[in-house]
Design a protein around this motif. Structure first.
Motif, PDB file in Angstrom:
ATOM      1  N   UNK A   1       0.827  -1.212   0.000  1.00  0.00           N
ATOM      2  CA  UNK A   1       0.000   0.000   0.000  1.00  0.00           C
ATOM      3  C   UNK A   1       0.860   1.261   0.000  1.00  0.00           C
ATOM      4  N   UNK A   2       0.398   2.261  -0.753  1.00  0.00           N
ATOM      5  CA  UNK A   2       1.029   3.575  -0.773  1.00  0.00           C
ATOM      6  C   UNK A   2       0.015   4.577  -0.238  1.00  0.00           C
ATOM      7  N   UNK A   3       0.424   5.800  -0.023  1.00  0.00           N
ATOM      8  CA  UNK A   3      -0.501   6.826   0.442  1.00  0.00           C
ATOM      9  C   UNK A   3      -1.592   7.112  -0.574  1.00  0.00           C
ATOM     10  N   UNK A   4      -2.723   7.563  -0.087  1.00  0.00           N
ATOM     11  CA  UNK A   4      -3.820   7.923  -0.985  1.00  0.00           C
ATOM     12  C   UNK A   4      -4.655   6.742  -1.443  1.00  0.00           C
ATOM     13  N   UNK A   5      -4.528   5.612  -0.781  1.00  0.00           N
ATOM     14  CA  UNK A   5      -5.344   4.449  -1.129  1.00  0.00           C
ATOM     15  C   UNK A   5      -4.908   3.707  -2.375  1.00  0.00           C
ATOM     16  N   UNK A   6      -3.676   3.893  -2.810  1.00  0.00           N
ATOM     17  CA  UNK A   6      -3.185   3.170  -3.986  1.00  0.00           C
ATOM     18  C   UNK A   6      -2.178   2.108  -3.563  1.00  0.00           C
ATOM     19  N   UNK A   7      -1.880   1.237  -4.498  1.00  0.00           N
ATOM     20  CA  UNK A   7      -0.876   0.195  -4.295  1.00  0.00           C
ATOM     21  C   UNK A   7       0.257   0.424  -5.294  1.00  0.00           C
ATOM     22  N   UNK A   8       1.428  -0.141  -5.014  1.00  0.00           N
ATOM     23  CA  UNK A   8       2.593   0.040  -5.872  1.00  0.00           C
ATOM     24  C   UNK A   8       2.577  -0.930  -7.042  1.00  0.00           C
ATOM     25  N   UNK A   9       2.924  -0.412  -8.212  1.00  0.00           N
ATOM     26  CA  UNK A   9       3.170  -1.234  -9.394  1.00  0.00           C
ATOM     27  C   UNK A   9       4.637  -1.015  -9.756  1.00  0.00           C
TER      28      UNK A   9
END
Length: 109
Positions: free
Chosen positions: A95-103
């Protein structure tokens, strides 16, 4: 329908069409195929959820990292155009900030 797809691999083996089996496997939905191609088909336990991914080491026209939305599972490799060139990214569950995940990029230019 699932009774038919569960019985299909065994039926093909019984009639001696084992060498044509990969052709019939392509007709099955992806979540019903087995990982190694042997044994009975297994349905996926996890529901499909829409996720937003931040494509690491990319910058969009507004200066922010590119984003990608998909229902594909973690570990999937996608292709996204960066500077008019295709680049592969692997979807992760980090998980990254802002509700996104890393690609994560696989082909760093």
């Amino acid at each position: 329908m699932s009774l038919l797809t569960d019985a299909l691999p065994g039926l093909l083996s019984a009639i001696g069409a084992r060498r044509h089996r990969p052709c019939f496997r392509r007709l099955l939905p992806r979540h019903l195929r087995t990982a190694q191609g042997a044994g009975a088909a297994v349905a996926s336990d996890e529901p499909r959820v829409l996720r937003r991914y931040t494509l690491l080491r990319t910058v969009g026209p507004d200066g922010a990292p590119d984003r990608y939305e998909t229902t594909r599972s973690t570990g999937t490799v996608i292709t996204h155009r960066v500077d008019s060139r295709p680049q592969r990214f692997e979807l992760t569950d980090v998980p990254l900030g802002g509700g996104t995940f890393a690609a994560e990029p696989l082909d760093y230019l």
